[in-house]
Structure formats: structure tokens, C-alpha cells
Design a protein around this motif. Structure first.
Motif, short mmCIF file in Angstrom:
data_model
loop_
_atom_site.label_atom_id
_atom_site.label_comp_id
_atom_site.label_asym_id
_atom_site.label_seq_id
_atom_site.Cartn_x
_atom_site.Cartn_y
_atom_site.Cartn_z
N THR A 54 0.87 -1.17 0.00
CA THR A 54 0.00 0.00 0.00
C THR A 54 0.91 1.23 0.00
O THR A 54 2.10 1.13 -0.29
CB THR A 54 -0.91 -0.02 1.24
N ALA A 55 0.37 2.39 0.36
CA ALA A 55 1.22 3.59 0.41
C ALA A 55 2.22 3.51 1.56
O ALA A 55 3.30 4.10 1.49
CB ALA A 55 0.35 4.83 0.55
N GLY A 56 1.89 2.75 2.64
CA GLY A 56 2.75 2.75 3.81
C GLY A 56 3.31 1.41 4.23
O GLY A 56 4.19 1.35 5.09
N GLN A 81 -1.75 0.22 6.58
CA GLN A 81 -0.73 1.22 6.24
C GLN A 81 0.53 1.12 7.07
O GLN A 81 1.49 1.83 6.83
CB GLN A 81 -1.34 2.63 6.40
N MET A 116 9.96 1.75 0.91
CA MET A 116 8.87 2.51 1.52
C MET A 116 9.42 3.85 2.00
O MET A 116 9.92 3.98 3.11
CB MET A 116 8.25 1.73 2.67
N THR A 132 7.62 9.66 1.29
CA THR A 132 6.70 10.23 0.30
C THR A 132 5.96 9.18 -0.50
O THR A 132 5.24 9.51 -1.44
CB THR A 132 7.48 11.15 -0.66
N GLY A 133 6.12 7.91 -0.11
CA GLY A 133 5.41 6.85 -0.80
C GLY A 133 6.34 5.78 -1.33
O GLY A 133 7.57 5.90 -1.28
N THR A 152 1.23 5.83 -8.22
CA THR A 152 0.46 7.05 -8.03
C THR A 152 -0.30 7.41 -9.31
O THR A 152 0.01 6.91 -10.40
CB THR A 152 1.37 8.22 -7.65
#
Length: 783
Positions: free
Chosen positions: A286-288, A389, A724, A727-728, A766
């Protein structure tokens, strides 16, 4: 049955990944009245990025995109899951199971029995988290509707894939087909491996059921494996967490991975890969948070020895009282020689589970107790993991569902913390219970056979377990580090050699046993990168050096023994083969001496070494001490054994036999992987698990057939390296066999060509990255 609820604190923490909602519905519904809509964007290599406003729409887009690429594979598998292969393909041909194929008639009896037993429907009728969550139910119904929509729009007669175009067995699927596929996936390391023994069991039948026919000559069935590294901030130059995922799966059939990104804005955004026929992603980020899995060493089943009532082979004793086996009649439609007829068989089961054909005499029988007999929690868990996350949320998800079927979890997050856990479903068999209840003569595949004549020998209960009979989270082998955790199917013990994991029940497997060569190489690759001794630059990992370290094509068996073999053949240029022939090994010796020990496309000597090392049979337990100069020492598990004993007759015979094979088949000893190994006509580098290769491949067929194996059947699949950052995520991926099984698709072997050249795909996660993709295509699908 009394059910345990997840602790309130765990449920509260799961609010970030959606509420657990009770929702009952007919599992065979295709939800045709529901409105679905999704956007499918495809970036390079046909990778789909699916966006929808809800879970039903997301499943719809996923099912539609998957059908575009791989409809024929799932269509054939649905025939299997419905127990209808004998009707369409004949009873005597082999099934399409890539891991455990069997004759169609046995496969059909097994799957018909599963479908007709009602156990899946009963699980579907349970509230979450025991039964599926509302979100997952919506995903499944949408997936089914999306798949069926593509089939309806295209028509079976006009499908692009010739393998199922116009076939009468290509039909719409149902939600029950997908739920059955989920259950079957979870049974991979248990009931699925006993399909024939379950289907062919006959009272008093006696000997163990054998496979009806051996696999193709030269083929090697390889079960799921994998490599995984989770790197913490002390192991990376940036201080960010990094993850390497390298699952080893079949390259053909239903066990392949499909790469995708699934997004519900503000709710879910996960990129990774899911197994065919399961509308969730089993690994990704995921993003995190980034996570992956490797196959756990834990046993997923127990065998119970039943004491039968004299003269009554379908009755058995428990605590001195007789119990009758349950009998289930199964009818299978068979088409053979133009005739259609019905075969009826009876399946037998005990309080522990199905009774097996194995050693069913007039006195004893054996029953299979499968911890994943009907586990639907896994899919809910994976869907929820796709919204987590950080590691705290990941642990909360795993505690709430406790459904992972047979895998370890390795993960990292933006904090730079690395995490390992065997958070999988494991039978609650403590060491004390195993010792107390071991049946006479009771060992099978390293698992104790338990005494089924005593009710006290049933699986135990933990207060924190979601279901009776499994270990609760407090028992899981876990390790959290700021340097790294790693696993290459070597058990929990050496996840990080600086902090060995011990003290867990033996049923979790591994223990202080000799690690195989691939796990040793895995840990050596990490150690060399952390010290900077691998020639890749300054110490510790960056994203490029993570990719490079994982794809060195090193062969550890060659590292450990090639110099010894060369010295032996220099001293003895003529050796005696097992056949008694004297073999001139000088050219082979020169070839091995000049080879760099890597299995690149141009590795002259790599295939010769494989033939020699396979011939040597180094894993044969009676001869290890003769073949290694330094035998295994449990005090030095990562550096022993080492040094092949060139004076050993076994080593000399193996080299002579390998050279004789090449001479007999007129194959040059300089044969390279690029010449011998292919997939869809693309040359494939790499070497095998037995040789001690990290990003492994396993060819099939006979090399004697012109010096070329059949197409690759197993090995590295979705390789993913991700960092990771604050900022992503920054990711690089490679799906070795590509997105589509359709040989007419432009995405049938395009990533395979990258794999051949040692290249990766820069991941697009993104919105800006996706929209900037050259050749981006966008399609909105709805019903």
C-alpha cells in the motif's frame, strides 16, 4: 460450536480497513441485479490498474480484466472445481492441477464430494470474521459478474485464446466456483495432496492409493516455495524500509500470479499480485506497508489412526465406544468412447475428517484432519491487509482473522521496521500432546500420526484462537527487527541468525535442522551486501543493489564444491562411470574450471554442473559424510557443509556419469542455460533449487532430447523490490511468465523477455505515474 470473538481492541483497530459486517446471501448468486462500474487502465506490459467507487465495482473490473488475459485457465479450473473433468476430457486423462495432478475420475470424485458436502455454504452462512466480510462478498460477486460480462460480450466461439475457443466447457462462473477456489487454494499443503487417497478409499482396501499414472518423464513436481527479505532502517542506506518478494510458483495453470493494482479512492489502494481465481491480492504494498509470503514449514494436518470395530471396517472406536463413519455418495458423469455414463463412488469420513485409502485394513484405517478444511477467513484477511498502512495495522488484521493458510509473513513499513511471523493456521498439537498421543508406528512425512481411539488426542484450544483446534496469536513465532528478517523456506529458526527463533511447538517445523542450500545462499547474499563484500558498492541496501543482489544467478553448490571437483578431475582425467566405462573428463574439467559459477544465459558449465550435482544426489542421507569434506555442524549452520570430497568414489562416479550422459546424447559440455532453458521460445537464465539457487527456475522434461528441456514449469514468479519512502513507495517488479497465458496475447511473454535480459519494470503506483505511462489505455466497464 462456541465461537470466539476477536478482542474489542483488535476490532477497533480494524476500522481503518473497513468494518466487519454480517451479511448473508446465496453464494451461487451472480448478483446480476447489482450495478457495477469500474475503470481499467493498463500501463506497460498490460498491467491493469483498476479503480471503482465500491468493492463490487472493484471486483467487477478485476474479473473483467483477468478474463481478458486468462479466461481459459480459470474456465478449465472451474470444470475441475465442479467435478466435471471426466465429462469433458475423459476419466483417464490427468487433471489440470499444476501442483498435484491426478486422474480426472479421482479429481472429480474429490471435488464433487467437497461441493455436495455443504461445508462451504455453512461457512458462508457464518458472520464475519469467521465467514466472509461484506466487502469480500461484494468483491467476489463483482468479480464473477465482470468475468461473465467479458465472456458474454466476446462469446466462447470468438475467444482469442485457442486453448478454449469454442469449447462447450467454457461457461459462465458462479460465486460458489470462486469460494471453492479459495478453499482449494487454502488446502494446497493439506487435503489437496490427498485427493486421490480420499477419492479412492474403499473399506478394507489395504495398500496406499498410488497416483493413477506417473507424471511425464523427466517432470518434477515442485511445491510452493519462495524467497523474501524485509529490510529495516539499519540495513538500508536511506534508512527506509525495503522489501524483496520472490515467490516460487508454477508457470502454468491456476497457481500463477496475476499482477494488478486495486483502488477505491480514500478506502483501498494496493498494488501487487493475486493467485488466479482469487479476487484479492496475496502480496504487495500500500502507500505505507509492503508485505509478502513464503511457504511455512508448519504442518497443516494430522493423520489419525483409527481402531476399527472387528468385522466392521466402517466403524471405529473412540474411548471404547463405536462410531460409524459418515458415507457420502458421489456421482460423476463420464464420457468415454462416445458413450456417457455415471460412476458412483462413496466417500467415507470420521469425526476427524475424511478416511484415506492408505493402509485401510480390517483392523485399522487413517483419517485426515485438515486445519484448512474449510477456511474462508484467508481471503477476508488478504483484502483487509490491502488497506493496512503500517505494521500495527497488519498485526491487527492477522489477529482478527487468523486465516492465512500455509504461509509466513514478512513485511516492512515506512518506519523502517522489519517483521516476520508465522501467523498461519496451524493445528493445536503441542509437543506434549504429540508425545502422549503418538500412534504405534506413527510417522508420516515428518508428522506424527495421532491415536484416533482417544478423544483426548483431539486438537487443543487456545483462549486467543478464533477457532477451536488452532494455535492462537500468542503462540506464533514472530520477530521484529530494525536490520532484517529473511526466509527462503528454511523454518523460523534462522530468520535472522543474530536472533534465532526457538521455543515454539515442533509442529511449526524447521527447528535446528540443516538448512538447505538456497536458504544459506539467501542469508549469505544479505550478509555480503551489509558488509559491502559482494562487489555492488558501499555496504547496505539501496533499491538498485537490492535488485542486483537478488538476481546474481549464483549457484551455491558450485561455490562450495566446484574447485574441489576441478582438482579431482585434474588429478584423474579419466574416471569410471557407473556403467563401468572409462570416461575422458578433460574437456568437462576445463569447462568447469573456466565457468564463473553463475547461471546466466551464457554460463558455459552451468548445465554440466547441474547434471553432475543432480547425479551426485547430495541430499541422500546415507552418503553425506562421504561427499562433503566438512559435514554439517549445527554450531555453524551457515558455513557447513562445504567442500566436495573429490577423492570420494561417489563424487568421481557422478562426474563420469554426467560426462557420459552428455557424450551419449551428443550434447556439448559447454551447453548454456540460454540454449537449454526456454519459456514461450524465450531463453531463460537460472538454476534449480537443489543446486542452491536464489531466483530459481525448474525446467522440466529430458535434457537428452536434443540438449533442451521442455518449457520452464516452476520458479520465480512475481519478483518485487520496493522501498517505503516517507513520500510513498518506489517499486520495481517483474512477472517472469508475464500477464497472460494466452499465446496470442502481446503480454504472453513480454516480461519473460525482460527476465531473460535481467531487466525489471518500474512500478506505477500514483495517479501521476499511471497517467504518464506511454501507451496508456483506459476503459470503463459497467453492466
Amino acid at each position: 460450536m462456541r465461537l470466539k470473538r476477536a478482542p474489542a481492541a483488535v476490532i477497533a483497530s480494524l476500522m481503518v480497513v473497513g468494518a466487519l459486517v454480517v451479511w448473508r446471501m446465496n453464494a451461487t448468486s451472480t448478483a446480476g441485479e447489482q450495478h457495477y462500474s469500474a475503470q481499467i487502465r493498463r500501463t506497460e506490459h498490460g498491467i491493469p490498474h483498476i479503480t471503482a467507487k465500491d468493492y463490487g465495482g472493484l471486483g467487477y473490473g478485476y474479473g473483467y480484466a483477468f478474463a481478458q488475459d486468462n479466461l481459459c485457465v480459470l474456465a478449465s479450473w472451474v470444470v475441475t472445481l465442479r467435478g466435471e473433468r471426466s465429462r469433458y476430457f475423459g476419466a483417464r486423462t490427468m487433471s489440470d492441477d499444476p501442483i498435484e495432478p491426478t486422474r480426472n475420475i479421482a479429481s472429480d470424485v474429490y471435488y464433487k464430494g467437497l461441493r455436495q458436502s455443504g461445508v462451504i455454504q455453512r461457512e458462508l452462512d457464518r458472520p464475519a470474521p469467521h465467514g466472509p466480510t461484506a466487502q469480500l462478498r461484494s468483491m467476489v460477486d463483482g468479480y464473477v459478474a465482470g468475468y461473465n460480462r467479458y465472456l458474454r460480450d466476446t462469446g466462447a466461439a470468438k475467444l482469442p485464446d485457442p486453448s478454449c475457443r469454442g469449447k462447450d466447457w467454457v461457461r459462465p462462473i458462479t460465486a460458489m466456483d470462486i469460494w471453492t477456489s479459495v478453499v482449494d487454494t487454502n488446502r494446497t499443503e493439506s487435503s489437496t495432496r490427498f485427493k486421490e487417497a480420499i477419492a479412492l478409499a474403499v473399506p478394507g482396501g489395504g495398500t496406499a492409493a498410488q497416483h493413477s499414472a506417473p507424471p511425464k518423464k523427466g517432470a518434477k513436481l515442485v511445491g510452493p516455495g519462495s524467497n523474501a527479505w524485509a529490510l529495516g532502517r539499519k540495513a538500508t542506506r536511506s534508512g527506509n524500509g525495503m522489501l524483496l518478494s520472490d515467490p516460487h510458483r508454477p508457470w502454468n495453470g491456476i497457481s500463477r500470479f496475476y499482477q494488478a493494482q486495486l483502488t477505491i479512492p480514500g478506502v483501498l489502494n494496493v498494488s501487487g499480485a493475486g493467485l488466479y481465481g482469487t479476487p484479492v491480492l496475496q502480496l504487495g504494498h500500500t502507500a505505507g506497508l509492503a508485505w509478502t509470503h513464503t511457504t511455512s514449514h508448519a504442518q497443516r494436518y494430522s493423520l489419525y489412526k483409527l481402531t476399527l470395530v472387528p468385522g466392521k471396517p466402517t466403524r471405529y472406536l473412540v474411548d471404547g465406544k463405536p462410531e460409524s463413519m459418515r458415507e457420502q455418495k458421489v456421482k460423476v458423469t463420464v464420457q468415454d468412447a462416445g458413450q456417457t455414463f455415471t460412476v458412483t463412488r462413496t466417500l467415507y469420513s470420521s469425526r476427524y475428517g475424511p478416511v484415506l485409502a492408505n493402509e485401510w485394513t480390517d483392523k485399522t484405517a487413517y483419517a485426515l484432519a485438515d486445519v484448512n478444511a474449510v477456511n474462508l477467513r484467508s481471503a477476508s484477511e488478504w483484502l483487509a491487509m490491502g488497506a493496512a498502512q503500517n505494521l500495527t495495522q497488519l498485526r491487527a488484521v492477522q489477529t482478527a482473522y487468523q486465516g492465512l493458510p500455509y504461509v509466513y509473513t514478512l513485511a516492512t513499513d515506512a518506519s523502517g521496521t522489519a517483521y516476520f511471523a508465522d501467523a498461519s493456521v496451524v493445528p493445536n498439537v503441542t509437543d506434549a500432546l504429540a508425545a502422549r498421543c503418538r500412534a504405534t508406528g506413527g510417522e508420516s512425512e515428518g508428522s506424527s500420526v495421532l491415536d484416533g481411539s482417544r478423544s483426548a488426542c483431539g486438537w487443543g484450544r487456545d483462549a486467543d484462537a478464533i477457532e477451536p483446534g488452532i494455535f492462537g496469536p500468542s503462540r506464533y513465532p514472530t520477530l521484529t527487527r530494525t536490520d532484517y528478517v529473511a526466509n527462503s523456506n528454511n523454518g523460523p529458526w534462522l530468520v535472522n541468525p543474530s536472533a534465532p527463533l526457538t521455543g515454539y511447538p515442533r509442529i511449526y517445523g524447521g527447528g535446528r535442522t540443516e538448512p538447505k542450500l538456497r536458504p544459506r545462499l539467501s542469508l549469505d547474499l544479505i550478509a555480503q551486501r551489509l558488509s559491502g563484500a559482494d562487489g555492488l558498492g558501499p555496504s547496505r541496501f539501496t533499491l538498485p543493489t537490492l535488485q542486483a543482489a537478488a538476481t546474481t544467478k549464483r549457484n551455491l553448490s558450485a561455490d562450495l564444491g566446484r574447485a574441489d571437483v576441478v582438482a579431482a578431475c585434474r588429478a584423474h582425467p579419466s574416471l569410471t562411470a557407473t556403467s563401468g566405462r572409462r570416461i575422458d573428463v578433460r574437456q568437462a574439467c576445463d569447462t568447469l574450471a573456466s565457468w564463473n559459477g553463475r547461471a546466466g544465459l551464457d554460463g558455459k558449465g552451468a548445465i554440466l554442473w547441474r547434471q553432475f550435482f543432480t547425479q551426485l544426489g547430495i541430499d541422500h542421507p546415507t552418503s553425506k559424510d562421504q561427499r562433503w569434506r566438512v559435514p554439517f555442524d549445527p554450531r555453524q549452520p551457515l558455513t557447513t557443509p562445504r567442500g566436495l570430497n573429490g577423492d570420494s568414489p561417489a563424487v568421481q562416479h557422478a562426474l563420469a556419469d554426467a560426462v557420459e550422459f552428455f557424450q551419449t546424447n551428443r550434447i556439448p559440455v559447454t551447453l548454456t542455460p540460454g540454449a537449454a532453458q526456454h519459456y514461450a521460445s524465450v531463453p531463460v537464465p537460472g538454476c534449480t533449487d537443489d543446486e542452491g539457487c536464489f531466483d530459481r527456475i525448474d525446467p522440466s522434461g529430458d535434457l537428452g532430447n536434443g540438449g533442451r528441456y521442455d518449457d520452464i514449469q516452476d520458479g520465480s514468479s512475481l519478483m518485487m523490490a520496493v522501498e517505503m519512502t516517507p513520500t510513498g513507495p518506489r517499486g520495481r517488479t517483474l512477472l517472469t511468465y508475464s500477464e497472460s497465458a494466452d499465446p496470442t496475447s502481446p503480454h504472453h511473454a513480454d516480461q519473460t523477455a525482460l527476465f531473460s535480459r535481467g531487466q525489471w519494470v518500474t512500478e506505477r503506483f500514483t495517479e501521476s505515474e499511471i497517467n504518464a505511462a506511454p501507451g496508456l489505455t483506459t476503459r470503463t466497464v459497467h453492466n
